[in-house]
Every structure is written in structure tokens, then in C-alpha cells.
Design an enzyme around this catalytic site. Sequence first.
Site, PDB file in Angstrom:
ATOM      1  N   TYR A 119      63.746 -18.796 -56.815  1.00 18.99           N
ATOM      2  CA  TYR A 119      65.018 -18.675 -57.535  1.00 18.99           C
ATOM      3  C   TYR A 119      64.916 -17.695 -58.709  1.00 18.99           C
ATOM      4  O   TYR A 119      65.938 -17.240 -59.219  1.00 18.99           O
ATOM      5  CB  TYR A 119      65.474 -20.036 -58.081  1.00 18.99           C
ATOM      6  CG  TYR A 119      65.769 -21.093 -57.055  1.00 18.99           C
ATOM      7  CD1 TYR A 119      65.759 -20.815 -55.688  1.00 18.99           C
ATOM      8  CD2 TYR A 119      66.054 -22.389 -57.453  1.00 18.99           C
ATOM      9  CE1 TYR A 119      66.013 -21.810 -54.761  1.00 18.99           C
ATOM     10  CE2 TYR A 119      66.324 -23.394 -56.524  1.00 18.99           C
ATOM     11  CZ  TYR A 119      66.285 -23.100 -55.188  1.00 18.99           C
ATOM     12  OH  TYR A 119      66.541 -24.088 -54.274  1.00 18.99           O
ATOM     13  N   HIS A 137      58.378 -25.426 -50.312  1.00 24.49           N
ATOM     14  CA  HIS A 137      59.769 -25.038 -50.095  1.00 24.49           C
ATOM     15  C   HIS A 137      60.132 -24.857 -48.631  1.00 24.49           C
ATOM     16  O   HIS A 137      61.277 -25.084 -48.237  1.00 24.49           O
ATOM     17  CB  HIS A 137      60.045 -23.734 -50.849  1.00 24.49           C
ATOM     18  CG  HIS A 137      61.476 -23.540 -51.235  1.00 24.49           C
ATOM     19  ND1 HIS A 137      61.876 -22.724 -52.261  1.00 24.49           N
ATOM     20  CD2 HIS A 137      62.625 -24.070 -50.746  1.00 24.49           C
ATOM     21  CE1 HIS A 137      63.189 -22.756 -52.388  1.00 24.49           C
ATOM     22  NE2 HIS A 137      63.658 -23.569 -51.472  1.00 24.49           N
TER      23      HIS A 137
END
Length: 293
Positions: free
Chosen positions: A58, A119
Site C-alpha cells: 500500500y 498478503h
Amino acid sequence: MAEGAEGRPGRAVRLNNGEWMPLLGLGTFRLRGYEEVHRCVDAALGAGYRAFDTAAVYRNEEELGRALRELLPKHGLDRSQVFITSKLGPRDQGLGAGEALGRSLAALDCGYLDLFLVHWPGTQGWEAADLRNPENRRQTWVALEAEHRKGQVRAIGVSNYTSAHLRQLLQECTVPPAVLQVELHPRLPQTELLQLCRESGIHLQAYSSLGTGELLGHPLVQEVARSCQRSPAHVLLRWALEQEVGVIPKSSQPTRITENAQIFDFLLSPEAMEWLGQLADGTHYCWDPNTVT
């Protein structure tokens, strides 16, 4: 549903490591720049959010950590009263996962991580069908277990794992995952995964609860919202909570962030849950990990 650490029924769940995790958190995907992150974190803390979800990919870990350090005193809070999650980037799968966790912790500068997730079940730059993926996932988990033992992270878990990926991990691990974070909403209820998590003592947390916004305009969702005099977003988030699934809605609008927090003072009727169940058709609005070996 569990009683939270602050004595608020239904607002937190006890993980398999004994720690409490809020059922509502702020997702920060695509929140970029310090001003935007600061504005959203300020609104979230004011609305009662006590969990914040970020990830290496991110590219906002540093901004989130700085915002929390500056804003927690404003809201009469300290580090121990918020739950911070970050995630391992797919390029860092393998034995280097521990170093990647250290980089996330340094960027956030928050002392420790409450939760660190793998992730994605694959490795960046490899084909989804690459037969090396299972072994690389195993090495990743070995590295994260080592960091967990050092105390840098209180809980470790996974994101975007399918039932097959999760079963493989459970057969091999020493420290079981505390959380599985996946795309979950009425069109993708993840029934098999939810049952496997319940049987294994793993908390299931949903992302993209609103179907990247597309589910907000679905006629059936809107009809349920009218019937209980709530917004479509409230209905979709509450649908997950009714199943003891955590949610991390993301918004860059402070008013939406505040509105999304208003999901603990009503229930969906069994009829409403049944209506929403009719939407299940396996639709992924985000990434589909089922192709990853």
C-alpha cells in the site's frame, strides 16, 4: 459474539493467541499522502475505530504510523489501545520474510505489530501455477514464526489463502495462523473457508465487504436496507458481523468512515440474512487466488 477488551459486547474477538482484535477496522488501501491518511485516521479514531489495516504494497505504512503517533494523544489513547495490522509483500515471500516484517515495523515505528499477514499465496514474478509456490509459502511461515517468537509481532496470519492453501499451512506450521483475511460479501460468502476457520480456531476477516462499491446499488441490498432503515453499507457490513467475521471498510471520506462505524446497534433478521444469501454466485470483485498452486 465475543465481548471486547473494553467490555463492549460484539465489538472484538479473542484470537487464538489470547489477544483481543476489534471486529471493525479501517482499511487503508489506496490512501496515499500524509494529509489524506491523517484526515482518515483522525475521523476513524473519533468514530471509535481501534484497528488499522495496512500493507507493504500500500506504500502508506510510514504515513499511518506517523498519523497514529500524532493522533492517539488527541483522542486520549495510547499505542496499547489500537490494533495495527500490516502484510508481507508478494515479492518478499520466502526466507527473507522476517526482514520484510522488520521493514514494515520500522516504517510504522509503532514498537510492535499486533498482526502480520502473508498478503498473497504466490510469489511476485512467478506464474500462479509455479510448483515452487507451496515450498516458498512454507519457508515464509518458518521465517514469520521466528519473528513471532522474538516478540516483534503478537500474531501472524494469512490473506487470500484458499481452503487448500490453509490446509497445507495447518499441516506444516508450529504456530497456527490467528487470522485469515479474504474477500467476502454476499456474492462471495466463502462458506467452506468460514467453516474451516471455525474448526481451526482462526478468525476470518473480510475485505471488500461492499463489493468495491458495486453491491451498494444492488436492488436486493437496497431493499434490505429500506426494510431495516439502514444504509446499504450498514447492511453489508452487518451481514459479515452476524457471522462473527471482522470487517475493514476503507473510505477516504471522513463522513463515510463515521457512518461505517454505526453497525453495532442493530441486527439483521433471519429473513434478511436469507435474502442476502440468495446473492451467492462466487463473484470476485478483486483478485482470485484459486489459480495459485
